[in-house]
Design a protein around this motif. Structure first.
Motif, PDB file in Angstrom:
ATOM      1  N   MET A 146       0.825  -1.192   0.000  1.00  4.90           N
ATOM      2  CA  MET A 146       0.000   0.000   0.000  1.00  4.90           C
ATOM      3  C   MET A 146       0.868   1.254   0.000  1.00  4.90           C
ATOM      4  O   MET A 146       1.953   1.270   0.567  1.00  4.90           O
ATOM      5  CB  MET A 146      -0.906   0.025   1.241  1.00  4.90           C
ATOM      6  N   HIS A 147       0.373   2.296  -0.647  1.00  3.71           N
ATOM      7  CA  HIS A 147       0.979   3.620  -0.566  1.00  3.71           C
ATOM      8  C   HIS A 147       0.032   4.459   0.288  1.00  3.71           C
ATOM      9  O   HIS A 147      -1.182   4.362   0.156  1.00  3.71           O
ATOM     10  CB  HIS A 147       1.133   4.221  -1.961  1.00  3.71           C
ATOM     11  N   PHE A 148       0.606   5.245   1.182  1.00  4.79           N
ATOM     12  CA  PHE A 148      -0.212   6.005   2.124  1.00  4.79           C
ATOM     13  C   PHE A 148       0.054   7.492   1.970  1.00  4.79           C
ATOM     14  O   PHE A 148       1.196   7.946   2.039  1.00  4.79           O
ATOM     15  CB  PHE A 148       0.081   5.572   3.556  1.00  4.79           C
ATOM     16  N   TYR A 149      -1.012   8.262   1.779  1.00  8.10           N
ATOM     17  CA  TYR A 149      -0.933   9.716   1.674  1.00  8.10           C
ATOM     18  C   TYR A 149      -1.478  10.336   2.951  1.00  8.10           C
ATOM     19  O   TYR A 149      -2.619  10.080   3.344  1.00  8.10           O
ATOM     20  CB  TYR A 149      -1.752  10.217   0.475  1.00  8.10           C
ATOM     21  N   CYS A 150      -0.642  11.150   3.609  1.00  8.61           N
ATOM     22  CA  CYS A 150      -1.057  11.838   4.828  1.00  8.61           C
ATOM     23  C   CYS A 150      -1.625  13.203   4.453  1.00  8.61           C
ATOM     24  O   CYS A 150      -0.957  14.007   3.806  1.00  8.61           O
ATOM     25  CB  CYS A 150       0.123  12.011   5.783  1.00  8.61           C
ATOM     26  N   ARG A 151      -2.853  13.430   4.855  1.00 12.36           N
ATOM     27  CA  ARG A 151      -3.518  14.684   4.497  1.00 12.36           C
ATOM     28  C   ARG A 151      -2.978  15.881   5.281  1.00 12.36           C
ATOM     29  O   ARG A 151      -3.267  17.027   4.933  1.00 12.36           O
ATOM     30  CB  ARG A 151      -5.026  14.564   4.653  1.00 12.36           C
ATOM     31  N   ILE A 152      -2.185  15.632   6.325  1.00  5.57           N
ATOM     32  CA  ILE A 152      -1.628  16.743   7.103  1.00  5.57           C
ATOM     33  C   ILE A 152      -0.242  17.136   6.584  1.00  5.57           C
ATOM     34  O   ILE A 152      -0.019  18.270   6.196  1.00  5.57           O
ATOM     35  CB  ILE A 152      -1.594  16.403   8.609  1.00  5.57           C
ATOM     36  N   CYS A 153       0.698  16.180   6.552  1.00  3.12           N
ATOM     37  CA  CYS A 153       2.052  16.520   6.099  1.00  3.12           C
ATOM     38  C   CYS A 153       2.200  16.422   4.583  1.00  3.12           C
ATOM     39  O   CYS A 153       3.231  16.798   4.038  1.00  3.12           O
ATOM     40  CB  CYS A 153       3.104  15.659   6.804  1.00  3.12           C
ATOM     41  N   LYS A 154       1.162  15.897   3.897  1.00  2.96           N
ATOM     42  CA  LYS A 154       1.116  15.826   2.434  1.00  2.96           C
ATOM     43  C   LYS A 154       2.183  14.907   1.844  1.00  2.96           C
ATOM     44  O   LYS A 154       2.593  15.080   0.705  1.00  2.96           O
ATOM     45  CB  LYS A 154       1.239  17.215   1.792  1.00  2.96           C
ATOM     46  N   GLN A 155       2.653  13.930   2.617  1.00  2.00           N
ATOM     47  CA  GLN A 155       3.661  12.999   2.124  1.00  2.00           C
ATOM     48  C   GLN A 155       3.023  11.670   1.755  1.00  2.00           C
ATOM     49  O   GLN A 155       2.088  11.212   2.414  1.00  2.00           O
ATOM     50  CB  GLN A 155       4.750  12.779   3.162  1.00  2.00           C
ATOM     51  N   THR A 156       3.566  11.065   0.700  1.00  2.00           N
ATOM     52  CA  THR A 156       3.155   9.733   0.289  1.00  2.00           C
ATOM     53  C   THR A 156       4.296   8.785   0.598  1.00  2.00           C
ATOM     54  O   THR A 156       5.427   9.012   0.163  1.00  2.00           O
ATOM     55  CB  THR A 156       2.839   9.685  -1.220  1.00  2.00           C
ATOM     56  N   THR A 157       4.009   7.749   1.357  1.00  2.00           N
ATOM     57  CA  THR A 157       5.041   6.781   1.728  1.00  2.00           C
ATOM     58  C   THR A 157       4.633   5.382   1.299  1.00  2.00           C
ATOM     59  O   THR A 157       3.454   5.072   1.178  1.00  2.00           O
ATOM     60  CB  THR A 157       5.285   6.780   3.251  1.00  2.00           C
ATOM     61  N   CYS A 158       5.634   4.551   1.038  1.00  2.00           N
ATOM     62  CA  CYS A 158       5.402   3.145   0.748  1.00  2.00           C
ATOM     63  C   CYS A 158       5.212   2.434   2.075  1.00  2.00           C
ATOM     64  O   CYS A 158       6.017   2.592   2.983  1.00  2.00           O
ATOM     65  CB  CYS A 158       6.591   2.543   0.004  1.00  2.00           C
ATOM     66  N   ARG A 159       4.155   1.687   2.194  1.00  4.93           N
ATOM     67  CA  ARG A 159       3.870   0.949   3.426  1.00  4.93           C
ATOM     68  C   ARG A 159       4.042  -0.543   3.148  1.00  4.93           C
ATOM     69  O   ARG A 159       3.089  -1.260   2.915  1.00  4.93           O
ATOM     70  CB  ARG A 159       2.463   1.264   3.920  1.00  4.93           C
ATOM     71  N   GLU A 160       5.295  -0.949   3.143  1.00  2.98           N
ATOM     72  CA  GLU A 160       5.599  -2.346   2.870  1.00  2.98           C
ATOM     73  C   GLU A 160       5.131  -3.265   3.991  1.00  2.98           C
ATOM     74  O   GLU A 160       5.047  -4.469   3.815  1.00  2.98           O
ATOM     75  CB  GLU A 160       7.084  -2.503   2.582  1.00  2.98           C
ATOM     76  N   ASP A 161       4.798  -2.665   5.152  1.00  6.70           N
ATOM     77  CA  ASP A 161       4.262  -3.443   6.259  1.00  6.70           C
ATOM     78  C   ASP A 161       2.789  -3.799   6.016  1.00  6.70           C
ATOM     79  O   ASP A 161       2.202  -4.574   6.773  1.00  6.70           O
ATOM     80  CB  ASP A 161       4.418  -2.690   7.583  1.00  6.70           C
TER      81      ASP A 161
END
Length: 136
Positions: A90-105
């Motif tokens: 999954m890729h996760f987009y944070c609506r506060i810090c506006k960062q998209t991270t890879c969630r390999e977990d």
């Protein structure tokens, strides 16, 4: 293994710009857009950075994440190749810090049902762990 060797192992000529972009991306935790990458290379041509990213994508060095109308780029794992990206998380987009991270977990487990499934994109949106802590 140094950057030049990593690029050569992916059948990619290690030009100065490719080395700079690879090293920059390897230091990032979040996926970045072309504009965000470009901001860190004042004297580089936007087209050169774009072509570098496209070459990296073709060679299995980066994967792209489509988010709304923006493409973001993140370095792939070493297992990725020009024939197959192993981007099954999954890729996760944070609506506060506006960062998209890879969630390999959080892996994506989809039965293929006799199909040749080449790509699945799963994007979660919400508040990341860091921003959630600051809200509490």
């Amino acid at each position: 293994m140094n950057t030049e060797t990593k690029l050569l192992n992916k059948n990619t000529k290690p030009t100065s710009m490719r080395i700079l972009v690879y090293n920059f991306l390897s230091a990032q935790k979040a996926a970045l857009s072309l504009s965000e990458i470009e901001q860190n290379f004042e004297h580089a041509d936007r087209i050169t950075i774009y072509r570098t990213l496209k070459t990296f994508e073709e060679k299995g060095i980066v994967h792209s994440i489509q988010e709304n109308n923006t493409t973001r780029y993140k370095l792939c794992d070493d297992e990725c190749s020009d024939e197959m990206h192993s981007d099954w998380h999954m890729h996760f987009y944070c609506r506060i810090c506006k960062q998209t991270t890879c969630r390999e977990d959080i892996p994506i487990n989809i039965p293929t049902l006799g199909l040749l499934l080449e790509e699945v994109q799963m994007i979660g949106k919400g508040i990341c762990e860091n921003c959630l802590q600051t809200l509490q």
